[in-house]
Design an enzyme around this catalytic site. Structure first.
Site, mmCIF file in Angstrom:
data_model
loop_
_atom_site.group_PDB
_atom_site.id
_atom_site.type_symbol
_atom_site.label_atom_id
_atom_site.label_comp_id
_atom_site.label_asym_id
_atom_site.label_seq_id
_atom_site.Cartn_x
_atom_site.Cartn_y
_atom_site.Cartn_z
ATOM 1 N N TYR A 1 -4.757 4.039 5.921
ATOM 2 C CA TYR A 1 -5.327 3.242 7.027
ATOM 3 C C TYR A 1 -6.618 3.885 7.527
ATOM 4 O O TYR A 1 -7.586 3.192 7.856
ATOM 5 C CB TYR A 1 -4.321 3.120 8.178
ATOM 6 C CG TYR A 1 -3.135 2.248 7.857
ATOM 7 C CD1 TYR A 1 -3.217 0.865 7.965
ATOM 8 C CD2 TYR A 1 -1.929 2.802 7.440
ATOM 9 C CE1 TYR A 1 -2.138 0.062 7.661
ATOM 10 C CE2 TYR A 1 -0.840 2.010 7.120
ATOM 11 C CZ TYR A 1 -0.946 0.638 7.234
ATOM 12 O OH TYR A 1 0.123 -0.149 6.924
ATOM 13 N N LYS B 1 0.842 -1.187 0.000
ATOM 14 C CA LYS B 1 0.000 0.000 0.000
ATOM 15 C C LYS B 1 0.885 1.248 0.000
ATOM 16 O O LYS B 1 1.992 1.169 0.522
ATOM 17 C CB LYS B 1 -0.969 0.034 1.176
ATOM 18 C CG LYS B 1 -0.394 -0.286 2.557
ATOM 19 C CD LYS B 1 0.657 0.544 3.190
ATOM 20 C CE LYS B 1 0.539 2.012 3.377
ATOM 21 N NZ LYS B 1 1.749 2.601 4.057
HETATM 22 P P1 NAD Z 1 12.325 1.855 2.875
HETATM 23 O O1 NAD Z 1 12.857 3.208 2.507
HETATM 24 O O2 NAD Z 1 12.705 1.322 4.198
HETATM 25 O O3 NAD Z 1 12.742 0.788 1.759
HETATM 26 C C1 NAD Z 1 12.572 1.060 0.406
HETATM 27 C C2 NAD Z 1 13.363 0.089 -0.413
HETATM 28 O O4 NAD Z 1 13.269 0.451 -1.787
HETATM 29 C C3 NAD Z 1 14.866 0.075 -0.068
HETATM 30 O O5 NAD Z 1 15.360 -1.229 -0.121
HETATM 31 C C4 NAD Z 1 15.473 0.913 -1.169
HETATM 32 O O6 NAD Z 1 16.827 0.590 -1.439
HETATM 33 C C5 NAD Z 1 14.586 0.545 -2.347
HETATM 34 N N1 NAD Z 1 14.610 1.539 -3.403
HETATM 35 C C6 NAD Z 1 14.757 1.257 -4.719
HETATM 36 N N2 NAD Z 1 14.784 2.378 -5.452
HETATM 37 C C7 NAD Z 1 14.676 3.396 -4.574
HETATM 38 C C8 NAD Z 1 14.673 4.813 -4.725
HETATM 39 N N3 NAD Z 1 14.755 5.398 -5.941
HETATM 40 N N4 NAD Z 1 14.546 5.570 -3.615
HETATM 41 C C9 NAD Z 1 14.417 5.011 -2.387
HETATM 42 N N5 NAD Z 1 14.424 3.664 -2.177
HETATM 43 C C10 NAD Z 1 14.562 2.867 -3.269
HETATM 44 O O7 NAD Z 1 10.740 1.941 2.730
HETATM 45 P P2 NAD Z 1 9.687 0.951 3.391
HETATM 46 O O8 NAD Z 1 9.243 1.506 4.689
HETATM 47 O O9 NAD Z 1 10.210 -0.433 3.347
HETATM 48 O O10 NAD Z 1 8.440 1.122 2.383
HETATM 49 C C11 NAD Z 1 8.368 0.423 1.154
HETATM 50 C C12 NAD Z 1 6.901 0.239 0.766
HETATM 51 O O11 NAD Z 1 6.267 -0.546 1.759
HETATM 52 C C13 NAD Z 1 6.102 1.539 0.675
HETATM 53 O O12 NAD Z 1 5.191 1.490 -0.367
HETATM 54 C C14 NAD Z 1 5.357 1.605 2.005
HETATM 55 O O13 NAD Z 1 4.126 2.318 1.922
HETATM 56 C C15 NAD Z 1 5.131 0.140 2.286
HETATM 57 N N6 NAD Z 1 5.040 -0.148 3.731
HETATM 58 C C16 NAD Z 1 3.967 -0.826 4.177
HETATM 59 C C17 NAD Z 1 3.846 -1.097 5.526
HETATM 60 C C18 NAD Z 1 2.653 -1.864 6.018
HETATM 61 O O14 NAD Z 1 2.474 -1.947 7.237
HETATM 62 N N7 NAD Z 1 1.864 -2.465 5.131
HETATM 63 C C19 NAD Z 1 4.824 -0.673 6.415
HETATM 64 C C20 NAD Z 1 5.918 0.005 5.925
HETATM 65 C C21 NAD Z 1 6.024 0.268 4.575
#
Ligand code: NAD
Length: 364
Positions: A212, A127
């Site tokens: 949410y 999401k």
């Molecule tokens: P994060 O920044 O911790 O991780 C992002 C990942 O994408 C990293 O591994 C990064 O290297 C990679 N990436 C690739 N290209 C990138 C770029 N151009 N810029 C930045 N990062 C890049 O983020 P996250 O918290 O893991 O979030 C990722 C996704 O998961 C989002 O869509 C977020 O909404 C979703 N999410 C959902 C929940 C949930 O509870 N369902 C919780 C957290 C995150």
């Protein structure tokens, strides 16, 4: 609430497919590739395969080869199943991968879902599904054209308190729904994070936490909104909010006359859902955290806390979500949180932004 009853509730999503899955794929675990080894993909999802019954980690997609090799070694993924963003499309030839799980910044979801579908893989996408309704439509069309499943990572549909709240609301425990309050926020500290850059996030707190609030207003009321009135409040001199909104507040009009009052923010913490009905109330606070959620029912001047059992192996919402996708693949059934569900939210989110921008109520 008794453990036995909770087990039944938690299993409800999968029950419809369970008997056929025994016939079709009892011995087979569905293979998942995780795209994006960040906070959620690596920190939360990957360790959950240990709690799964039908799902296993079989491939990694990352821009950091050294990190991918370390993670692969730790979780038993063969080196041949590590991909970069450039080599990702070769995943088509990997028979160990059934599902691609996209856990990248929001604005990258559409591209990787479409590429995964073209590689003839089923897709689980985090999401928000994408950054516009138009992108969602493209993603749904790509998966349909490839004959592959598309599920959105709406984990609350596998979380015991939220499942019980939905069941209680539907069973009339609070009477006829009149008013839903749903508020989600946390404090963003670092202005350099992608969540604060429009090109990667598609928007501010609404895209991240607001979804949410929106989801809860829909699943607690059990209705689809017909109009939205929104306003944003953002201190643009704050370096965190040069690009995206901090606070978004919106009202949803439901067909029955019930009202949804929702908000999201990046400058204060909140995690709360409240349904008021003509016979009582159902309240969750915190409501949608990974753990530690609490729920009460208020009726006839008394409040009763609803207690959930501690999560055991295979009972976390994350494992439940992965196994639900696996069962859909094994049995051919549709995910309970499909691409169409993500599209419904994104159409409303587009309308929320439009309402805030234009200062008027927008019909849906
Ligand atoms: P994060 O920044 O911790 O991780 C992002 C990942 O994408 C990293 O591994 C990064 O290297 C990679 N990436 C690739 N290209 C990138 C770029 N151009 N810029 C930045 N990062 C890049 O983020 P996250 O918290 O893991 O979030 C990722 C996704 O998961 C989002 O869509 C977020 O909404 C979703 N999410 C959902 C929940 C949930 O509870 N369902 C919780 C957290 C995150």
């Amino acid at each position: 609430m008794s453990l036995a009853r909770r087990d039944i509730l938690m299993g409800a999503a999968a029950l419809a497919t369970a008997s056929s899955s025994r016939a079709v794929g009892q011995d087979r675990r569905v293979g998942f590739a995780i795209v994006g080894l960040g906070g959620y993909g690596l920190g939360v999802i990957i360790p959950q395969f240990a709690n799964c019954r039908h799902s296993r980690l079989t491939a990694l997609v990352s821009g950091d080869p050294a990190k991918a090799r370390t993670v692969a070694a730790r979780y038993g993924v063969p080196e041949r199943s590590i991909y970069s963003y450039e080599t990702f499309d070769r995943i088509r030839d990997n028979p160990d991968v059934d599902v691609v799980y996209v856990v990248l910044p929001n604005a990258m979801h559409a591209e990787y879902v479409v590429r995964a579908a073209k590689a003839r893989k089923h897709v689980l996408c985090e999401k928000p599904m994408a950054v516009s309704a138009a992108e969602c439509e493209t993603m749904i069309a790509a998966c349909k054209a490839a004959g592959r499943k598309l599920m959105i990572g709406y984990r609350c549909h596998f979380e015991p308190f939220n499942l019980e709240a939905m069941r209680l609301a539907r069973s009339g425990a609070a009477g006829r729904s009149r008013y839903v309050v749903s508020e989600h926020g946390f404090v963003q500290h670092d202005p350099s994070k992608w969540r604060l850059k429009t090109a990667l996030s598609g928007g501010g707190s609404l895209m991240d936490m607001g979804i949410y609030s929106l989801q809860a207003a829909r699943y607690m009321s059990g209705e689809e909104p017909v109009a939205v009135t929104a306003r944003a409040s953002t201190d643009r001199s704050d370096p965190r909010f040069h690009e995206v909104e901090d606070m978004m507040q919106w009202t949803l009009d439901f067909p029955s006359g019930a009202i949804g009052q929702c908000m999201s923010m990046y400058s204060a913490a909140q995690n709360h859902i409240l349904l008021m009905g003509d016979k009582g109330r159902i309240e969750l606070e915190p409501a949608t955290r990974y753990d530690g959620n609490h729920m009460w029912i208020g009726k006839d001047g008394r409040e009763q806390e609803i207690v959930a059992p501690p999560p055991g192996p295979g009972k976390t919402m994350f494992a439940g979500q992965l196994d639900h996708m696996a069962q859909c693949v094994l049995t051919g059934s549709e995910p309970i949180v499909s691409g169409e569900e993500g599209l419904r939210d994104m159409r409303i989110i587009d309308a929320i932004y439009r309402s805030a921008r234009e200062g008027r109520t927008v019909g849906l």
